[in-house]
Design a protein around this motif. Sequence first.
Motif, PDB file in Angstrom:
ATOM      1  N   GLY A 192    -121.738  13.051  23.478  1.00  0.00           N
ATOM      2  CA  GLY A 192    -123.064  12.535  23.812  1.00  0.00           C
ATOM      3  C   GLY A 192    -123.828  12.212  22.552  1.00  0.00           C
ATOM      4  N   THR A 193    -123.305  11.281  21.761  1.00  0.00           N
ATOM      5  CA  THR A 193    -123.807  11.074  20.391  1.00  0.00           C
ATOM      6  C   THR A 193    -125.215  10.504  20.325  1.00  0.00           C
ATOM      7  OG1 THR A 193    -123.186  10.214  18.216  1.00  0.00           O
ATOM      8  CG2 THR A 193    -122.835   8.749  20.111  1.00  0.00           C
ATOM      9  N   GLY A 194    -125.671   9.762  21.361  1.00  0.00           N
ATOM     10  CA  GLY A 194    -127.036   9.214  21.334  1.00  0.00           C
ATOM     11  C   GLY A 194    -127.242   8.281  20.164  1.00  0.00           C
ATOM     12  N   SER A 195    -128.201   8.589  19.285  1.00  0.00           N
ATOM     13  CA  SER A 195    -128.484   7.749  18.122  1.00  0.00           C
ATOM     14  C   SER A 195    -127.422   7.867  17.045  1.00  0.00           C
ATOM     15  CB  SER A 195    -129.836   8.128  17.515  1.00  0.00           C
ATOM     16  OG  SER A 195    -129.767   9.422  16.940  1.00  0.00           O
ATOM     17  N   GLY A 196    -126.522   8.835  17.183  1.00  0.00           N
ATOM     18  CA  GLY A 196    -125.478   9.037  16.178  1.00  0.00           C
ATOM     19  C   GLY A 196    -125.884   9.966  15.059  1.00  0.00           C
ATOM     20  N   ILE A 197    -127.072  10.558  15.144  1.00  0.00           N
ATOM     21  CA  ILE A 197    -127.582  11.345  14.019  1.00  0.00           C
ATOM     22  C   ILE A 197    -126.686  12.519  13.674  1.00  0.00           C
ATOM     23  CG2 ILE A 197    -129.125  12.675  15.527  1.00  0.00           C
ATOM     24  CD1 ILE A 197    -131.065  12.845  13.158  1.00  0.00           C
ATOM     25  N   LEU A 198    -126.121  13.199  14.673  1.00  0.00           N
ATOM     26  CA  LEU A 198    -125.290  14.369  14.387  1.00  0.00           C
ATOM     27  C   LEU A 198    -123.940  13.965  13.801  1.00  0.00           C
ATOM     28  CD1 LEU A 198    -126.097  16.572  17.516  1.00  0.00           C
ATOM     29  CD2 LEU A 198    -127.147  16.635  15.242  1.00  0.00           C
ATOM     30  N   SER A 199    -123.412  12.831  14.252  1.00  0.00           N
ATOM     31  CA  SER A 199    -122.174  12.319  13.657  1.00  0.00           C
ATOM     32  C   SER A 199    -122.391  11.930  12.201  1.00  0.00           C
ATOM     33  CB  SER A 199    -121.669  11.110  14.446  1.00  0.00           C
ATOM     34  OG  SER A 199    -121.204  11.483  15.717  1.00  0.00           O
ATOM     35  N   ILE A 200    -123.507  11.265  11.931  1.00  0.00           N
ATOM     36  CA  ILE A 200    -123.845  10.873  10.562  1.00  0.00           C
ATOM     37  C   ILE A 200    -124.019  12.111   9.693  1.00  0.00           C
ATOM     38  CG2 ILE A 200    -125.615   9.774   9.127  1.00  0.00           C
ATOM     39  CD1 ILE A 200    -126.120   7.906  11.598  1.00  0.00           C
ATOM     40  N   ALA A 201    -124.704  13.119  10.248  1.00  0.00           N
ATOM     41  CA  ALA A 201    -124.907  14.362   9.505  1.00  0.00           C
ATOM     42  C   ALA A 201    -123.579  15.026   9.166  1.00  0.00           C
ATOM     43  CB  ALA A 201    -125.776  15.310  10.313  1.00  0.00           C
ATOM     44  N   ALA A 202    -122.663  15.079  10.149  1.00  0.00           N
ATOM     45  CA  ALA A 202    -121.355  15.691   9.913  1.00  0.00           C
ATOM     46  C   ALA A 202    -120.587  14.941   8.827  1.00  0.00           C
ATOM     47  CB  ALA A 202    -120.559  15.731  11.211  1.00  0.00           C
ATOM     48  N   ALA A 203    -120.658  13.604   8.867  1.00  0.00           N
ATOM     49  CA  ALA A 203    -119.969  12.799   7.854  1.00  0.00           C
ATOM     50  C   ALA A 203    -120.548  13.064   6.465  1.00  0.00           C
ATOM     51  CB  ALA A 203    -120.082  11.318   8.202  1.00  0.00           C
TER      52      ALA A 203
END
Length: 287
Positions: A158-169
């Motif tokens: 449920g990535t939404g804006s992608g903020i958590l994926s970007i943070a993890a990267a």
Amino acid sequence: MNWLKVEVLVHPEAAEVLSAAMLDLSPSGIQVDEQGRNMLITAYIPDSSFIDDARLTVQDTLLTAASQGLQTGPGLITVTSITDEDWVENYKKHFKPIRIGRFLIKPSWEAVEASPGDLVIRLDPGLAFGTGSHPTTEGCLIFLQEFMTGGETVFDLGTGSGILSIAAAKLGARRVIAIDNDPQAITVARENAEKNGVADKIEFSVADFAAISTIGADLMVANLTAPLIIDFLEDIPGKVQGLKILIASGIMVEQRAGVIRALGKAGFTVEEILTKGEWVSLVSKLV
């Protein structure tokens, strides 16, 4: 051009479902703000001729959510007309730089000098859903910093804006797998990843968790709602192979005990709990 500002005051349990419906109405994105024990979801629609469609979409979504057993709360709908200038200024009023641990989350128009060691995440107007301003996203960002050491494969459900994926990267993930059942959310998330220079590390796709077979991941983050988290838990050990850590958020204080019980039944042990206001984020490990 005149815009319609559509605001809906809703119980948090129905906020995610309603947010997805309102993103379909609004090409610019939505705002999600906490108001007491409820959520105020705001969308901007560029053509006032669609006012009846907007109301019907919101009303139908609330009825569907209620039929699924979700609390919808007040369900108050307010529609007002605003100008281009008001629309832009409203976004600028809501989006200010936010510091969460090492992360500096900022809109593009804010000239903020990063400190040594800052991990900067840039998000632009219209992308309020998942900017770090809500305690649920903040909790996930705090736990990612605490539990990631670098080199992990991270699964963002449920990535939404992608903020958590970007943070993890930015924290050194080797690979990030991000899914959402909303095509517009995936488009926005991919654009955000490109702006932050981490698109090559993240695999975005439109998908439902129930429909995927198996994936491999060391860490999973699910910033959803308590009912959704509980529904997914029994399937997680079989679908996410090699999973060590689960970060779950979007849980209200009164829902915490139910989520913890469900985690135990699914083979997880709770390692840490973070409470901010009415919201709870937690970290658990698979036994």
